[in-house]
Design an enzyme around this catalytic site. Structure first.
Site, PDB file in Angstrom:
ATOM      1  N   TYR A 141       0.816  -1.215   0.000  1.00 26.14           N
ATOM      2  CA  TYR A 141       0.000   0.000   0.000  1.00 26.14           C
ATOM      3  C   TYR A 141       0.849   1.265   0.000  1.00 26.14           C
ATOM      4  O   TYR A 141       0.436   2.292  -0.504  1.00 26.14           O
ATOM      5  CB  TYR A 141      -0.929   0.017   1.222  1.00 26.14           C
ATOM      6  CG  TYR A 141      -2.173  -0.825   1.075  1.00 26.14           C
ATOM      7  CD1 TYR A 141      -2.087  -2.201   0.891  1.00 26.14           C
ATOM      8  CD2 TYR A 141      -3.439  -0.250   1.133  1.00 26.14           C
ATOM      9  CE1 TYR A 141      -3.228  -2.971   0.763  1.00 26.14           C
ATOM     10  CE2 TYR A 141      -4.580  -1.013   1.007  1.00 26.14           C
ATOM     11  CZ  TYR A 141      -4.475  -2.375   0.827  1.00 26.14           C
ATOM     12  OH  TYR A 141      -5.607  -3.133   0.699  1.00 26.14           O
ATOM     13  N   LYS A 191       4.143 -15.343   3.140  1.00 25.70           N
ATOM     14  CA  LYS A 191       4.419 -16.096   1.909  1.00 25.70           C
ATOM     15  C   LYS A 191       5.940 -16.268   1.855  1.00 25.70           C
ATOM     16  O   LYS A 191       6.625 -15.812   0.931  1.00 25.70           O
ATOM     17  CB  LYS A 191       3.869 -15.318   0.703  1.00 25.70           C
ATOM     18  CG  LYS A 191       3.962 -16.038  -0.616  1.00 25.70           C
ATOM     19  CD  LYS A 191       2.969 -17.182  -0.769  1.00 25.70           C
ATOM     20  CE  LYS A 191       3.187 -17.909  -2.084  1.00 25.70           C
ATOM     21  NZ  LYS A 191       2.446 -19.172  -2.182  1.00 25.70           N
ATOM     22  N   ASP A 223      -1.621 -18.764   1.205  1.00 29.33           N
ATOM     23  CA  ASP A 223      -2.548 -19.565   0.391  1.00 29.33           C
ATOM     24  C   ASP A 223      -3.187 -20.671   1.232  1.00 29.33           C
ATOM     25  O   ASP A 223      -4.380 -20.937   1.130  1.00 29.33           O
ATOM     26  CB  ASP A 223      -1.870 -20.112  -0.883  1.00 29.33           C
ATOM     27  CG  ASP A 223      -0.431 -20.554  -0.671  1.00 29.33           C
ATOM     28  OD1 ASP A 223       0.066 -20.449   0.471  1.00 29.33           O
ATOM     29  OD2 ASP A 223       0.190 -21.007  -1.645  1.00 29.33           O
ATOM     30  N   ASP A 247      -5.976  -7.554   4.128  1.00 33.33           N
ATOM     31  CA  ASP A 247      -7.123  -6.998   3.403  1.00 33.33           C
ATOM     32  C   ASP A 247      -7.917  -8.129   2.763  1.00 33.33           C
ATOM     33  O   ASP A 247      -9.139  -8.214   2.906  1.00 33.33           O
ATOM     34  CB  ASP A 247      -6.610  -6.030   2.330  1.00 33.33           C
ATOM     35  CG  ASP A 247      -7.738  -5.469   1.483  1.00 33.33           C
ATOM     36  OD1 ASP A 247      -8.763  -5.067   2.080  1.00 33.33           O
ATOM     37  OD2 ASP A 247      -7.614  -5.444   0.242  1.00 33.33           O
ATOM     38  N   ASP A 251     -11.901 -10.020   4.060  1.00 35.18           N
ATOM     39  CA  ASP A 251     -13.135 -10.130   3.260  1.00 35.18           C
ATOM     40  C   ASP A 251     -13.577 -11.590   3.235  1.00 35.18           C
ATOM     41  O   ASP A 251     -14.759 -11.906   3.353  1.00 35.18           O
ATOM     42  CB  ASP A 251     -12.914  -9.642   1.821  1.00 35.18           C
ATOM     43  CG  ASP A 251     -13.209  -8.158   1.659  1.00 35.18           C
ATOM     44  OD1 ASP A 251     -13.002  -7.412   2.641  1.00 35.18           O
ATOM     45  OD2 ASP A 251     -13.639  -7.750   0.565  1.00 35.18           O
TER      46      ASP A 251
HETATM   47  C1  IPM Z   1     -10.386  -2.113   3.690  1.00 37.05           C
HETATM   48  C2  IPM Z   1     -10.628  -1.548   2.315  1.00 37.05           C
HETATM   49  C3  IPM Z   1      -9.539  -0.514   2.020  1.00 37.05           C
HETATM   50  C4  IPM Z   1      -8.220  -1.244   2.033  1.00 37.05           C
HETATM   51  C5  IPM Z   1      -9.734   0.266   0.716  1.00 37.05           C
HETATM   52  C6  IPM Z   1     -11.088   0.905   0.626  1.00 37.05           C
HETATM   53  C7  IPM Z   1      -8.630   1.267   0.539  1.00 37.05           C
HETATM   54  O1  IPM Z   1     -10.690  -2.558   1.377  1.00 37.05           O
HETATM   55  O2  IPM Z   1     -10.330  -1.330   4.654  1.00 37.05           O
HETATM   56  O3  IPM Z   1     -10.259  -3.324   3.808  1.00 37.05           O
HETATM   57  O4  IPM Z   1      -7.818  -1.830   1.009  1.00 37.05           O
HETATM   58  O5  IPM Z   1      -7.535  -1.196   3.057  1.00 37.05           O
HETATM   59 MG    MG Z   2     -10.657  -4.496   2.206  1.00 41.33          MG
END
Ligand code: IPM
Ligand code: MG
Length: 358
Positions: A141, A191, A223, A247, A251
Site C-alpha cells: 500500500y 508467503k 494460500d 485486506d 473479506d
Molecule cells: C479495507 C478496504 C480498504 C483497504 C480500501 C477501501 C482502501 O478494502 O479497509 O479493507 O484496502 O484497506
Molecule cells: Mg478491504
C-alpha cells in the site's frame, strides 16, 4: 467522562450506517452518564467534490485532536476511473498513515443464529471466534517506488512490498498481547516460500515467539490460510499478517459471519486516537436506499468505546444488544431479512441496557 468523537461518514452507505452508530453512542452516553461530542468532517469522494483532495489538512487535524474517529466508507463509481490522479481511497490511506494507525483489528465471530446465512457449512462455523490483526501502514500500500513508467512506449507499473523490522516487531507484539487474553494462539501468515519481506516477517515472529512461551505460535503460508479459513476456521485465534494479505483474508473471513455488513474494525497506533470503521465498503448499489446493515458500524462504535476510551462495560452493552437482536431473528436484507437500516438501529438501541442480567 467527556469525549470528542470525529465522524467521517464518507461516501455511499457510509453516512447511513455512521448515523446509526452515532445514535447508539448517544444512547450509551445517556445510560452511562458520558458526554460524547460529535463533529463531522469530509473524507473520500465527498471531500474530492468539495476540496479536490480526499483528505484535507483540517480533517486530519480534527482527527488528531479527538479522542476517537468513527468512519463510514469511501469510494464509488463516480471516482473509479483508473486514470484519475485523485481517488477517494487515498483519503483512507492518508488518515491511517497520518494518525500512525499501524494495527487493524478485525474480530470475526460466527453466531449460531446466522449459520444459515453463511455459504460455509454450519459444522465448520461452530466456535469461530478469531481476530485478524492486519498490519496497516506498510507493505504494498505504501512502499516506494510506486507508479507507472513508460519504457520505450511500453507501459510498466510498479508496486513495492517493503517492511522494516520495527514495523513487524510492533504488530507481532500487539498480536501476542491480544492472544494472552484469548485462546493463547497466534498464527502468523506470510508467503515466506517466495517473498523476502515474508522471510524477514517469519524470522522476527519466531524470535518474538520465544519471548512468549505461554503462546502457541504457528506460521502459515497465506494460500494455506485462505483455505483453512473456510475448512477449519475455528482453529484460528489471533491471525496476524501484513497489509495486503490482511485486506484479502478479512473479506474472506467475513463470509463466516453471514455478511460482510456484520464486521467492525479498529485501527490503532501508539497513544493516538484510534479509527473505527466497518470493514465493508461504500456499497454504491444500495446507497441512499436505507437498507444497509448498520451492525458493522455499530460494533465499530463498541470498539471505539473499548479500545479508544477504555469503556469496556459500555462496549459490552452494545455487543450484547446486537447479539440479542440477532438471536431474536431481526435481519436486514444482506442477512436475508427485511428490516431497514433505521429499524435495525432502533431495535438495537431499544435492547441496550446498562446492567447485563445473567
Ligand atoms: C479495507 C478496504 C480498504 C483497504 C480500501 C477501501 C482502501 O478494502 O479497509 O479493507 O484496502 O484497506
Ligand atoms: Mg478491504
Amino acid at each position: 467522562m467527556k469525549a470528542r468523537i470525529v465522524t467521517l461518514p464518507g461516501d455511499g452507505i457510509g453516512p447511513e450506517v455512521t448515523e446509526a452508530a452515532v445514535r447508539v453512542l448517544e444512547k450509551i452516553g445517556q445510560l452511562f452518564g458520558h458526554k460524547f461530542e460529535f463533529s463531522e468532517h469530509l473524507i473520500g469522494g465527498c471531500s474530492i467534490e468539495k476540496h479536490a483532495v480526499a483528505l484535507t489538512d483540517e480533517t486530519l487535524a480534527a482527527c488528531k485532536g479527538s479522542d476517537g474517529v468513527l468512519l463510514g466508507a469511501v469510494g464509488g463509481p463516480r471516482w473509479d476511473n483508473p486514470d484519475a490522479a485523485i481517488r477517494p481511497e487515498q483519503g483512507l490511506l492518508a488518515i491511517r498513515k497520518g494518525l500512525g494507525l499501524y494495527a487493524n483489528l478485525r474480530p470475526v465471530r460466527s453466531m449460531p443464529a446466522l449459520f444459515d446465512v453463511s455459504p460455509v457449512k454450519s459444522e465448520n462455523l461452530v466456535g469461530v471466534d478469531l481476530v485478524v490483526v492486519r498490519e496497516l501502514t506498510g507493505g504494498l500500500y505504501f512502499g516506494q517506488p510506486k507508479g507507472r513508467f513508460s519504457d520505450n512506449g511500453s507501459l510498466r507499473a510498479v508496486d513495492t512490498m517493503e517492511y522494516h523490522e520495527f514495523e513487524i516487531v510492533r504488530i507481532l507484539e500487539l498480536a501476542f498481547r491480544l492472544a494472552k487474553n484469548r485462546k493463547k494462539k497466534v498464527t502468523s501468515v506470510d508467503k515466506a516460500n517466495i517473498l523476502e519481506t515474508s522471510r524477514l516477517w517469519r524470522q522476527v515472529a519466531a524470535r518474538l515467539g520465544q519471548k512468549h512461551p505461554d503462546i502457541l505460535l504457528e506460521h502459515m503460508l497465506v494460500d494455506t490460510a485462505s483455505m483453512r479459513l473456510i475448512t477449519s476456521p475455528a482453529s484460528f485465534d489471533v491471525l496476524v499478517t501484513e497489509n495486503t494479505f490482511g485486506d484479502i483474508l478479512t473479506d474472506e473471513a467475513s463470509v463466516l459471519t453471514g455478511s460482510m455488513g456484520m464486521l467492525p474494525s479498529a485501527s490503532l497506533g501508539d497513544n493516538r486516537p484510534g479509527l473505527f470503521e466497518p470493514i465493508h465498503g461504500s456499497a454504491p448499489d444500495i446507497a441512499g436506499k436505507g437498507i444497509a446493515n448498520p451492525i458493522g458500524s455499530i460494533l465499530s462504535a463498541a470498539l471505539l468505546l473499548r479500545h479508544g476510551l477504555n469503556l469496556e462495560r459500555e462496549a459490552r452493552a452494545i455487543e450484547v444488544a446486537v447479539d440479542r437482536v440477532i438471536e431474536d431473528g431481526h435481519r436486514t436484507k444482506d442477512l436475508k431479512g427485511t428490516l431497514t437500516t433505521q429499524q435495525m438501529r432502533n431495535t438495537i438501541i431499544d435492547r441496550i441496557v446498562s446492567e447485563q442480567g445473567d
